[in-house]
Design a protein around this motif. Structure first.
Motif, PDB file in Angstrom:
ATOM      1  N   GLY A 251       0.661  -0.899  -0.269  1.00 46.13           N
ATOM      2  CA  GLY A 251      -0.140   0.556  -0.354  1.00 46.13           C
ATOM      3  C   GLY A 251       0.964   1.266   0.207  1.00 46.13           C
ATOM      4  O   GLY A 251       2.092   1.091  -0.673  1.00 46.13           O
ATOM      5  N   LYS A 252       0.337   2.146   0.591  1.00 47.64           N
ATOM      6  CA  LYS A 252       1.195   3.603   0.347  1.00 47.64           C
ATOM      7  C   LYS A 252       2.026   3.473   1.514  1.00 47.64           C
ATOM      8  O   LYS A 252       1.431   2.945   2.451  1.00 47.64           O
ATOM      9  N   PRO A 255       8.256   7.599   1.064  1.00 50.06           N
ATOM     10  CA  PRO A 255       9.542   7.217  -0.076  1.00 50.06           C
ATOM     11  C   PRO A 255      11.096   6.734   1.069  1.00 50.06           C
ATOM     12  O   PRO A 255      11.082   7.249   2.197  1.00 50.06           O
ATOM     13  N   HIS A 256      11.544   6.463   0.192  1.00 50.97           N
ATOM     14  CA  HIS A 256      13.062   4.768   0.603  1.00 50.97           C
ATOM     15  C   HIS A 256      12.575   4.416   2.406  1.00 50.97           C
ATOM     16  O   HIS A 256      13.723   4.428   2.673  1.00 50.97           O
ATOM     17  N   GLN A 257      11.542   3.750   2.156  1.00 48.58           N
ATOM     18  CA  GLN A 257      11.672   3.027   3.322  1.00 48.58           C
ATOM     19  C   GLN A 257      10.991   2.288   2.494  1.00 48.58           C
ATOM     20  O   GLN A 257       9.676   2.001   2.079  1.00 48.58           O
TER      21      GLN A 257
END
Length: 308
Positions: A251-252, A255-257
């Motif tokens: 899902g949502k 960024p960068h995680q």
């Protein structure tokens, strides 16, 4: 050109500054990182004048309670390494007396063999300005003065400057930097971008989406042409907050995680937006220095395998 990778050094109170900074700096060099980076945060007010990052309702993060001095941290990393560049993302320039900061950065560059990258910004916290005895209302002019003083102090002697906060009579000031210290400037509004185009070597956005980076890059090109400067001379270095997970985030997600593959995909988006170097900062999402180094290792290998 291959994407350059930087790694954030552990500065917060959850780390042992006596040994963890040098351990991470050495690991970054051994893993093939191009640079190591510091941030600056002075304090965590109990009753802040401003919400964090000026975002309405956003509480100040707990890690602000203890963040090691950036110049001390850079010096520790410099002594433990030979190759990686030593960057700041960012030093809040107006919080410092201009001559003393310029001289300290020049000394650090000389001591490290020309590896300093001076990332500077104006910051946002009025509490920090008050604690440092600096004027928040004139922070833009103060940053301009700092840039002037750096040029004078890092340049040939006799160095001289007359400004609002600095009166430097013609003097010999050393040691000089080992080479030309690159200056990167943060900030995304037109005033900040115009200053960056006129006075710096590159732009230093933080936690910014690739769409906005690409749009700002177009604006930078316009401003560079107006100033008679080649936009290709101006680099883009993106600071990111990284959180590595064992499985892909569904899902949502931020960024960068996520998984190594998801983070690499984010880095590919950044490259397409015009970024040349990405600072991966995992100190806040790692439980200890061993996890931070392991995260750095996994991401370095993933980026290499992806051919970035």
């Amino acid at each position: 050109m291959a994407l350059r990778l930087g790694l954030g050094l552990p500065q917060t109170g959850s780390y042992d500054l006596a040994k963890d900074v040098t351990a991470v700096a050495r690991a970054a060099e051994e893993l093939g990182y191009d640079s190591v980076w510091v941030l600056e945060r002075l304090l965590r007010p109990e009753e802040p004048l401003d919400d964090m990052y000026l975002v309405p309702g956003l509480r100040w993060a707990g890690y602000f309670r203890s963040v090691a001095d950036p110049l001390v941290t850079m010096s520790l990393a410099a002594a433990a390494t030979e190759r990686v560049r030593l960057g700041s993302a960012v030093l809040v320039g107006p919080l410092h007396q201009p001559f003393l900061l310029a001289r300290a950065l020049g000394s650090l560059d000389a001591a490290s063999g020309g590896r300093v990258v001076a990332g500077l910004g104006t910051g946002w916290s009025r509490d920090e300005y008050a604690a440092a005895g600096a004027d928040h209302a004139t922070r833009g002019a103060a940053l301009d003065e700092l840039l002037d003083v750096c040029a004078a102090v890092w340049g040939p002697d006799p160095a001289a400057y007359e400004g609002r906060r600095t009166r430097l009579t013609p003097s010999a000031v050393g040691p000089k930097p080992a080479g030309r210290i690159p200056v990167l400037l943060a900030g995304g509004n037109d005033t900040a971008l115009r200053r960056m185009v006129r006075r710096a070597d590159g732009w230093l956005p933080s936690m910014m989406a690739p769409e906005r980076i690409a749009a700002t890059r177009s604006r930078i090109a316009e401003l560079a042409h107006e100033a008679g400067r080649d936009p290709a001379e101006l680099s883009i270095t993106l600071r990111t907050s990284v959180k590595l997970t064992d499985r892909p985030v569904e899902g949502k997600r931020r960024p960068h995680q996520g998984s190594p593959e998801q983070i690499v995909a984010d880095l590919e988006d950044a490259v397409r937006a015009g970024v040349q170097e990405v600072l991966l900062d995992a100190q806040l999402t790692s439980r200890d220095v061993q996890e931070l180094i392991e995260t750095a290792k996994v991401l370095r290998e993933a980026v290499t395998e992806a051919g970035l």
